[in-house]
Motif scaffolding. Structure first.
Motif, mmCIF file in Angstrom:
data_model
loop_
_atom_site.group_PDB
_atom_site.id
_atom_site.type_symbol
_atom_site.label_atom_id
_atom_site.label_comp_id
_atom_site.label_asym_id
_atom_site.label_seq_id
_atom_site.Cartn_x
_atom_site.Cartn_y
_atom_site.Cartn_z
ATOM 1 N N ASN A 89 63.629 21.561 24.794
ATOM 2 C CA ASN A 89 64.522 22.201 23.835
ATOM 3 C C ASN A 89 64.340 23.717 23.790
ATOM 4 O O ASN A 89 64.482 24.347 22.738
ATOM 5 C CB ASN A 89 64.310 21.618 22.430
ATOM 6 N N THR A 90 64.011 24.291 24.927
ATOM 7 C CA THR A 90 63.792 25.737 25.028
ATOM 8 C C THR A 90 64.709 26.317 26.095
ATOM 9 O O THR A 90 64.868 25.731 27.167
ATOM 10 C CB THR A 90 62.331 26.049 25.394
ATOM 11 N N ASP A 124 71.431 29.795 16.911
ATOM 12 C CA ASP A 124 71.174 28.398 17.284
ATOM 13 C C ASP A 124 69.758 28.046 16.831
ATOM 14 O O ASP A 124 68.781 28.281 17.542
ATOM 15 C CB ASP A 124 71.315 28.234 18.802
ATOM 16 N N THR A 125 69.663 27.482 15.656
ATOM 17 C CA THR A 125 68.352 27.153 15.091
ATOM 18 C C THR A 125 67.821 25.820 15.593
ATOM 19 O O THR A 125 66.684 25.445 15.271
ATOM 20 C CB THR A 125 68.436 27.115 13.555
ATOM 21 N N GLU A 450 77.722 33.266 24.238
ATOM 22 C CA GLU A 450 78.628 32.473 23.407
ATOM 23 C C GLU A 450 79.732 31.848 24.256
ATOM 24 O O GLU A 450 80.062 30.669 24.087
ATOM 25 C CB GLU A 450 79.239 33.364 22.325
ATOM 26 N N THR A 451 80.287 32.617 25.210
ATOM 27 C CA THR A 451 81.318 32.056 26.087
ATOM 28 C C THR A 451 80.754 30.982 27.002
ATOM 29 O O THR A 451 81.490 30.095 27.443
ATOM 30 C CB THR A 451 81.960 33.161 26.944
ATOM 31 N N TRP A 452 79.446 31.044 27.271
ATOM 32 C CA TRP A 452 78.799 30.009 28.082
ATOM 33 C C TRP A 452 78.479 28.762 27.257
ATOM 34 O O TRP A 452 77.932 27.793 27.794
ATOM 35 C CB TRP A 452 77.516 30.549 28.699
ATOM 36 N N GLY A 453 78.778 28.788 25.982
ATOM 37 C CA GLY A 453 78.560 27.613 25.137
ATOM 38 C C GLY A 453 77.169 27.484 24.569
ATOM 39 O O GLY A 453 76.777 26.401 24.119
ATOM 40 N N TRP A 454 76.401 28.577 24.544
ATOM 41 C CA TRP A 454 75.042 28.501 24.015
ATOM 42 C C TRP A 454 75.036 28.397 22.496
ATOM 43 O O TRP A 454 74.104 27.844 21.913
ATOM 44 C CB TRP A 454 74.235 29.721 24.448
ATOM 45 N N PHE A 455 76.027 28.966 21.825
ATOM 46 C CA PHE A 455 76.078 28.914 20.361
ATOM 47 C C PHE A 455 77.496 29.228 19.901
ATOM 48 O O PHE A 455 78.353 29.640 20.697
ATOM 49 C CB PHE A 455 75.083 29.903 19.732
#
Length: 506
Positions: A89-90, A124-125, A450-455
């Protein structure tokens, strides 16, 4: 006919004799290269302790190992560490480049890599985000390329590149052997000799040192590749810079080749990559060194030197100063000093930043590009980054972030100013952004993630980030900023070639 046959046989005999004479050297060369290949059969990833990172602590129950930037590299890098294998989860991001990446004149605590980490973790917590700062002071693209190969072995989820300002600092290409001004034939001979392993061994035997090449781990047992001495690190280093467009063009071409390889490497490994166009100040920063055209006639050279001394004389009337600058450019269209004088005058005449004239832009950019001591990425380097980044983004997860256009507005204005000049308010010196500039870069980088879908960005995540950033900055203390101020003063002396002043007093 017999005479022709005899002549042909004579030439065949001569060529055969020459070939036989070179045969032992060819055999030795092949043998040495075969031995080197056996010794260096593994990729040069730095895992043998000669790289940037070194293992410092092992956790036996969990099987993890802590890696950190080697203390031997502390002259060039700030501390950074991570655990291998990467915890569940990292997400791990490596940021590679020079002193701008490191956060100079401050340190990594206020670099854009740190603010990017705070942004990602605030948005993204549910995951832990590691943004590892690998910015090396004065590191050019060839050195950063080696670091890239090393960090690819440490499970990155993304790479950020910010390079281009340090390309002219070292004695590169033929100039590494003192041949910057050699003839074409001499350059070819030196290039061939530099490629020969046999010649390298002879040099090692003669000098007692290893000169065969630092990119190979077998010839860099102590990791000396990471240690460097730039021209300006030497006393009177400014004298090493001479006006030479051929050398400049070669360095720019080498940068293009290196960046292209780095992008291809990330694409092959399927690692998302962000490539930043480097930004610099052209308004407040004059050229660091000015020289007249070395091809000028003696009479022209004398006039140009006398005119330049009059221009930089503080008692010279402004009208006379501008007249002489225009006369200089009529004789020497690449005179960096004259371009800066006219460009800055045109810039200062503009009543508002929005009305920055074409003349100001043309002269200010030319002053940077024709600087005899180029400590800022040239237009060619900027356009190379844009071109390679844009082409790669069409077929792979590569994103271009254009920092000069990002800074194309004053820090307190919301709307962009389309004048193609980065506002000087974003810089503390010739290339290093202010802390606000680093935060601005981090915000722009986060848009790519953000555009890559990370958050997903929201008012809640933004408020959380602002609070976390304020808390982080409050922990640094006044001493941190005072050290940054002292480094800035030292950096300005260094950039002036230890002469105590730049070419044009600011």
């Amino acid at each position: 006919m017999p005479a022709q046959i005899t002549s042909r046989r004579r030439w065949i005999f001569r060529l055969t004799a020459i070939a036989i004479g070179f045969l032992p050297l060819v055999v030795v060369e092949i043998g040495l290269r075969w031995i080197d290949g056996r010794e260096d059969s593994r990729p040069s990833d730095g895992f043998d302790g000669t790289g940037l990172f070194t293992p410092v602590q092992a956790d036996q129950p969990s099987g993890t190992v802590t890696w950190e930037i080697s203390p031997r590299r502390s002259n060039y890098f700030c501390h950074a560490s991570f655990v291998a294998p990467k915890p569940p989860n990292t997400r791990r991001v490596f940021v590679l480049g020079g002193s701008t990446v490191q956060g100079r004149p401050y340190a990594s605590e206020t670099a854009f890599a740190k603010f990017l980490e705070l942004r990602l973790n605030s948005a993204d917590t549910d995951r832990r985000h590691e943004v590892i700062n690998c910015g090396g002071v004065s590191y050019a693209s060839d050195r950063v390329e080696r670091i890239l190969h090393e960090v690819l072995g440490h499970q990155p989820d993304a790479i950020v590149l910010y390079i281009g300002h340090n390309e002219f600092l070292e004695d590169r290409l033929e100039d590494r052997h003192g041949q910057q001004h050699a003839s074409s034939a001499q350059r070819w001979i030196n290039w061939a000799a530099g490629k020969s392993r046999a010649v390298g061994v002879l040099r090692e035997v003669w000098t007692g040192t290893d000169l065969a090449g630092s990119s190979n781990r077998s010839t860099d047992p102590e990791g000396t590749f990471f240690d460097l001495q730039t021209r300006l690190d030497r006393e009177g280093g400014m004298r090493a810079f001479r006006r030479d467009s051929s050398w400049r063009n070669q360095v720019e071409r080498q940068f293009e080749q290196t960046l292209d390889r780095m992008v291809r490497t990330c694409r092959k490994q399927r690692i998302p990559l962000i490539v930043c166009v480097p930004a610099s100040d052209v308004v407040r920063t004059p050229p660091f060194k000015v020289e007249p055209n070395p091809s000028a006639l003696p009479s022209q050279d004398a006039f140009m030197r006398e005119a330049w001394q009059t221009i930089v004389d503080a008692e010279t009337d402004q009208t006379e100063r501008f007249r002489l600058a225009r006369n200089l450019l009529e004789i020497d269209s690449e005179h960096a000093g004259a371009h800066f004088v006219l460009g800055r005058a045109a810039y200062d005449r503009d009543p508002t930043p929005e009305s920055c004239s074409d003349a100001a832009r043309k002269h200010l950019i030319a002053a940077r590009d024709f600087d005899v001591c180029p400590l800022r990425a040239t237009t060619t380097i900027e356009e190379t980054v844009r071109s390679i980044g844009q082409v790669a983004s069409k077929t792979s997860p590569v994103q271009l972030v254009d920092i000069p256009r990002l800074f194309d507005r004053p820090p307190l204005m919301r709307s962009a100013i389309e004048d193609d000049i980065a506002d000087p308010g974003w810089f503390v010196d010739h290339v290093h952004p202010t802390i606000s500039g680093h935060r601005r870069i981090a915000t722009e980088l986060s848009r790519t993630f953000e555009t890559w879908g990370w958050f997903e960005r929201s008012n809640v995540t933004e408020d959380r980030y602002q609070e976390v950033a304020r808390e982080h900055l409050s922990t640094l203390g006044e001493e941190y900023y005072q050290r940054g101020k002292q480094r800035l003063e030292g950096l300005q002396r260094w950039a002036a070639g230890r002469s105590g002043q730049t070419t044009i007093e600011q």
